[in-house]
Design a protein around this motif. Structure first.
Motif, PDB file in Angstrom:
ATOM      1  N   GLN A 290       0.585  -1.306   0.108  1.00  0.00           N
ATOM      2  CA  GLN A 290       0.155  -0.010  -0.147  1.00  0.00           C
ATOM      3  C   GLN A 290       1.092   1.132  -0.051  1.00  0.00           C
ATOM      4  OE1 GLN A 290      -3.778  -0.366   2.179  1.00  0.00           O
ATOM      5  NE2 GLN A 290      -3.273  -2.122   3.459  1.00  0.00           N
ATOM      6  N   LYS A 291       1.622   1.390  -1.170  1.00  0.00           N
ATOM      7  CA  LYS A 291       2.260   2.153  -0.935  1.00  0.00           C
ATOM      8  C   LYS A 291       2.557   3.881  -1.180  1.00  0.00           C
ATOM      9  CE  LYS A 291       6.604   3.264  -3.623  1.00  0.00           C
ATOM     10  NZ  LYS A 291       7.814   3.183  -4.179  1.00  0.00           N
ATOM     11  N   ASN A 292       1.021   3.198  -2.452  1.00  0.00           N
ATOM     12  CA  ASN A 292       0.210   4.491  -2.781  1.00  0.00           C
ATOM     13  C   ASN A 292      -0.210   5.355  -2.208  1.00  0.00           C
ATOM     14  OD1 ASN A 292      -1.687   2.759  -3.128  1.00  0.00           O
ATOM     15  ND2 ASN A 292      -2.250   2.806  -4.289  1.00  0.00           N
ATOM     16  N   VAL A 293      -0.979   4.192  -0.440  1.00  0.00           N
ATOM     17  CA  VAL A 293      -1.800   5.190   0.125  1.00  0.00           C
ATOM     18  C   VAL A 293      -0.533   5.929   1.537  1.00  0.00           C
ATOM     19  CG1 VAL A 293      -3.654   4.331   2.195  1.00  0.00           C
ATOM     20  CG2 VAL A 293      -3.646   3.400  -0.173  1.00  0.00           C
ATOM     21  N   ILE A 294       0.407   5.100   2.003  1.00  0.00           N
ATOM     22  CA  ILE A 294       1.351   5.798   2.994  1.00  0.00           C
ATOM     23  C   ILE A 294       1.729   7.223   1.684  1.00  0.00           C
ATOM     24  CG2 ILE A 294       3.578   5.478   3.663  1.00  0.00           C
ATOM     25  CD1 ILE A 294       2.782   3.067   3.931  1.00  0.00           C
ATOM     26  N   MET A 295       2.079   7.085   0.810  1.00  0.00           N
ATOM     27  CA  MET A 295       2.652   8.538   0.201  1.00  0.00           C
ATOM     28  C   MET A 295       1.385   9.375   0.018  1.00  0.00           C
ATOM     29  SD  MET A 295       5.289   8.081   0.238  1.00  0.00           S
ATOM     30  CE  MET A 295       6.176   9.596  -1.011  1.00  0.00           C
ATOM     31  N   ALA A 296       0.127   9.105  -0.215  1.00  0.00           N
ATOM     32  CA  ALA A 296      -0.795  10.403  -0.664  1.00  0.00           C
ATOM     33  C   ALA A 296      -1.154  10.592   0.930  1.00  0.00           C
ATOM     34  CB  ALA A 296      -2.087   9.622  -0.775  1.00  0.00           C
ATOM     35  N   GLN A 297      -0.704   9.887   1.832  1.00  0.00           N
ATOM     36  CA  GLN A 297      -0.904  10.527   3.045  1.00  0.00           C
ATOM     37  C   GLN A 297       0.295  11.045   3.394  1.00  0.00           C
ATOM     38  OE1 GLN A 297      -3.757  10.308   5.471  1.00  0.00           O
ATOM     39  NE2 GLN A 297      -2.269  12.797   7.067  1.00  0.00           N
ATOM     40  N   TYR A 298       2.016  11.173   3.292  1.00  0.00           N
ATOM     41  CA  TYR A 298       3.052  11.613   3.703  1.00  0.00           C
ATOM     42  C   TYR A 298       2.904  13.265   2.724  1.00  0.00           C
ATOM     43  CZ  TYR A 298       7.504  13.068   3.355  1.00  0.00           C
ATOM     44  OH  TYR A 298       8.839  13.478   4.168  1.00  0.00           O
ATOM     45  N   ARG A 299       2.494  13.382   1.109  1.00  0.00           N
ATOM     46  CA  ARG A 299       1.892  14.321   1.146  1.00  0.00           C
ATOM     47  C   ARG A 299       1.142  15.379   1.819  1.00  0.00           C
ATOM     48  NH1 ARG A 299       0.970  10.718  -3.311  1.00  0.00           N
ATOM     49  NH2 ARG A 299       3.137  10.911  -4.340  1.00  0.00           N
ATOM     50  N   LYS A 300      -0.038  14.464   2.831  1.00  0.00           N
ATOM     51  CA  LYS A 300      -0.713  16.153   3.199  1.00  0.00           C
ATOM     52  C   LYS A 300      -0.366  16.192   4.395  1.00  0.00           C
ATOM     53  CE  LYS A 300      -5.187  13.489   1.846  1.00  0.00           C
ATOM     54  NZ  LYS A 300      -6.369  12.506   2.102  1.00  0.00           N
ATOM     55  N   ASP A 301       0.825  15.456   4.868  1.00  0.00           N
ATOM     56  CA  ASP A 301       1.108  15.629   5.856  1.00  0.00           C
ATOM     57  C   ASP A 301       2.785  17.118   5.579  1.00  0.00           C
ATOM     58  OD1 ASP A 301      -0.115  14.248   7.976  1.00  0.00           O
ATOM     59  OD2 ASP A 301       0.822  12.368   7.587  1.00  0.00           O
ATOM     60  N   CYS A 302       3.222  17.024   4.303  1.00  0.00           N
ATOM     61  CA  CYS A 302       4.197  16.864   4.349  1.00  0.00           C
ATOM     62  C   CYS A 302       4.028  18.476   4.342  1.00  0.00           C
ATOM     63  CB  CYS A 302       4.451  17.111   3.201  1.00  0.00           C
ATOM     64  SG  CYS A 302       6.692  17.305   2.920  1.00  0.00           S
ATOM     65  N   PHE A 303       4.984  19.451   5.609  1.00  0.00           N
ATOM     66  CA  PHE A 303       4.713  21.071   5.144  1.00  0.00           C
ATOM     67  C   PHE A 303       5.308  21.860   4.165  1.00  0.00           C
ATOM     68  CE2 PHE A 303       6.543  25.035   5.978  1.00  0.00           C
ATOM     69  CZ  PHE A 303       6.232  25.623   6.900  1.00  0.00           C
ATOM     70  N   THR A 304       6.858  21.005   3.249  1.00  0.00           N
ATOM     71  CA  THR A 304       7.332  21.283   2.362  1.00  0.00           C
ATOM     72  C   THR A 304       6.695  21.522   1.405  1.00  0.00           C
ATOM     73  OG1 THR A 304       9.324  19.811   3.440  1.00  0.00           O
ATOM     74  CG2 THR A 304      10.085  20.873   1.642  1.00  0.00           C
ATOM     75  N   ILE A 305       5.999  21.222   0.635  1.00  0.00           N
ATOM     76  CA  ILE A 305       5.331  21.669  -0.752  1.00  0.00           C
ATOM     77  C   ILE A 305       4.826  22.240  -0.855  1.00  0.00           C
ATOM     78  CG2 ILE A 305       3.319  20.601  -2.031  1.00  0.00           C
ATOM     79  CD1 ILE A 305       3.797  17.291  -0.450  1.00  0.00           C
ATOM     80  N   GLY A 306       5.386  23.466  -1.649  1.00  0.00           N
ATOM     81  CA  GLY A 306       4.650  24.452  -2.380  1.00  0.00           C
ATOM     82  C   GLY A 306       5.669  25.488  -1.606  1.00  0.00           C
ATOM     83  N   GLU A 307       6.056  25.206  -0.837  1.00  0.00           N
ATOM     84  CA  GLU A 307       6.970  26.590  -0.349  1.00  0.00           C
ATOM     85  C   GLU A 307       8.525  26.357  -1.288  1.00  0.00           C
ATOM     86  OE1 GLU A 307       6.718  27.365   3.417  1.00  0.00           O
ATOM     87  OE2 GLU A 307       5.018  27.276   2.491  1.00  0.00           O
ATOM     88  N   GLU A 308       8.585  28.378  -0.690  1.00  0.00           N
ATOM     89  CA  GLU A 308      10.054  28.965  -1.601  1.00  0.00           C
ATOM     90  C   GLU A 308      11.299  27.946  -0.559  1.00  0.00           C
ATOM     91  OE1 GLU A 308      11.198  32.002  -2.275  1.00  0.00           O
ATOM     92  OE2 GLU A 308       8.711  32.510  -2.565  1.00  0.00           O
ATOM     93  N   ILE A 309      12.463  27.345  -0.822  1.00  0.00           N
ATOM     94  CA  ILE A 309      13.182  26.563  -0.252  1.00  0.00           C
ATOM     95  C   ILE A 309      14.545  26.843  -0.390  1.00  0.00           C
ATOM     96  CG2 ILE A 309      12.030  24.276   0.446  1.00  0.00           C
ATOM     97  CD1 ILE A 309      12.694  22.704  -1.496  1.00  0.00           C
ATOM     98  N   SER A 310      15.772  26.380  -0.106  1.00  0.00           N
ATOM     99  CA  SER A 310      16.839  25.795  -0.479  1.00  0.00           C
ATOM    100  C   SER A 310      17.115  24.597  -0.230  1.00  0.00           C
ATOM    101  CB  SER A 310      18.068  26.624   0.667  1.00  0.00           C
ATOM    102  OG  SER A 310      17.821  28.715   0.503  1.00  0.00           O
ATOM    103  N   VAL A 311      17.927  24.082  -1.791  1.00  0.00           N
ATOM    104  CA  VAL A 311      18.071  23.186  -1.439  1.00  0.00           C
ATOM    105  C   VAL A 311      20.235  23.009  -1.058  1.00  0.00           C
ATOM    106  CG1 VAL A 311      19.108  20.810  -3.235  1.00  0.00           C
ATOM    107  CG2 VAL A 311      17.059  22.066  -3.283  1.00  0.00           C
ATOM    108  N   VAL A 312      20.529  22.575  -0.266  1.00  0.00           N
ATOM    109  CA  VAL A 312      21.734  22.578  -0.314  1.00  0.00           C
ATOM    110  C   VAL A 312      22.667  21.060  -0.636  1.00  0.00           C
ATOM    111  CG1 VAL A 312      23.999  22.592   1.787  1.00  0.00           C
ATOM    112  CG2 VAL A 312      20.814  23.813   1.657  1.00  0.00           C
ATOM    113  N   LYS A 313      23.449  20.667  -1.488  1.00  0.00           N
ATOM    114  CA  LYS A 313      24.038  19.601  -1.627  1.00  0.00           C
ATOM    115  C   LYS A 313      26.173  20.469  -1.458  1.00  0.00           C
ATOM    116  CE  LYS A 313      24.310  16.299  -4.799  1.00  0.00           C
ATOM    117  NZ  LYS A 313      24.552  15.840  -6.613  1.00  0.00           N
TER     118      LYS A 313
END
Ligand code: BTN
Length: 266
Positions: free
Chosen positions: A199-222
């Protein structure tokens, strides 16, 4: 502590006879790796009251004082390829949010990929580590490590993290029953381990709801390179899809980078 955790677990809990408790240990993840290498079975649980060398992602440390937090690791032995487990950290984050919601009455958010947050401050984190069988290339074991700040007051945090750290007791203005929350966490992780592949897709659908980062302006540090962009989405392997001002859209994996908000931790 162990007895209190056991008294909060249902008798039918499948890992009930594999729970190890330590008053003080360097790191439950480090000890779990040693035990897994010696053959410890799927569902072996390590809980510590205190860690002297609690570890986080990217070589960071995790402050782990006695009597205040939850520090636990679980050994899983999924019979699969490592490429099928890219979402393990995300799945653990969702399980931790479920457990905190039941025990504390609010649901934290997740800063991609592995920080549990509340009101833009860090409540805890997840460190997953995999070991492969060199002959088959399949996963030998996975270690799931979870650290949660429970009963710290702001002054209990070292000064360098005081501005960005918080605890469940600060968030809900009430002491947290750690054994009850640990029992909830173990039940949620056990349930997640059964859903992980089918049920990977079910878990990841919930993760997207819980994730604060989506839609945010971010700095990617590598390494030393910092690039600014906007987090667009998260794919089913838990990788972050980022658009950059040049117009390119890239998929970045947890192994490679950390992210910050444009103006600080978030
Ligand atoms: C992070 O903040 O990057 C992850 C923190 C993970 C901390 C937990 S505490 C239990 C387990 N043992 C460790 O040494 N680390 C994890």
């Amino acid at each position: 502590m162990k007895e209190q955790v056991l008294s909060n677990l249902p008798d039918s809990f499948p890992w009930i006879n594999q729970i190890h408790y330590f008053d003080c240990i360097n790191s439950t993840n480090t000890q779990a790796k040693a035990m897994a290498a010696e053959g410890a079975s799927h569902g072996t649980v390590l809980i510590a009251d205190r860690q002297t060398d609690g570890r986080g992602r990217m070589g960071r440390s995790f402050h782990s004082p006695a009597n205040m937090g939850i520090y636990l690791s679980i050994i899983l032995r999924p019979d699969t390829k490592p490429t099928q487990l890219m979402h393990l950290t995300c799945a653990t984050g969702v399980a931790a949010c479920n457990a905190i919601e039941v025990a504390c009455g609010f649901r934290p958010k997740i800063k991609w990929a592995n920080d549990l947050i509340y009101q833009k401050k860090k409540l805890g984190g997840i460190l997953t580590e995999l070991s492969l069988n060199s002959k088959t290339g399949l996963v030998d074991y996975a270690i799931i490590g979870i650290g949660i700040n429970c009963n710290q007051s702001p002054t209990d945090f070292p000064e360098d993290i005081r501005e960005i750290a918080t605890s469940l007791s600060v968030a809900r203005a009430k002491h947290v029953d750690r054994p009850a929350l640990i029992a909830n966490l173990l039940c949620e992780i056990e349930n997640m381990s059964n859903m992980l592949l089918p049920q990977k897709n079910v878990i990841m659908a919930q993760y997207r709801k819980d994730c604060f980062t989506i839609g945010e302006e971010i700095s990617v540090v590598k390494c030393d390179c910092v690039r600014h962009g906007r987090a667009l989405d998260i794919d089913d392997d838990g990788a972050l899809i980022v658009s950059f001002p040049s117009g390119t859209v890239e998929t970045v994996n947890t192994g490679e980078v950390s992210i910050r908000g444009m103006y600080g931790y978030l």
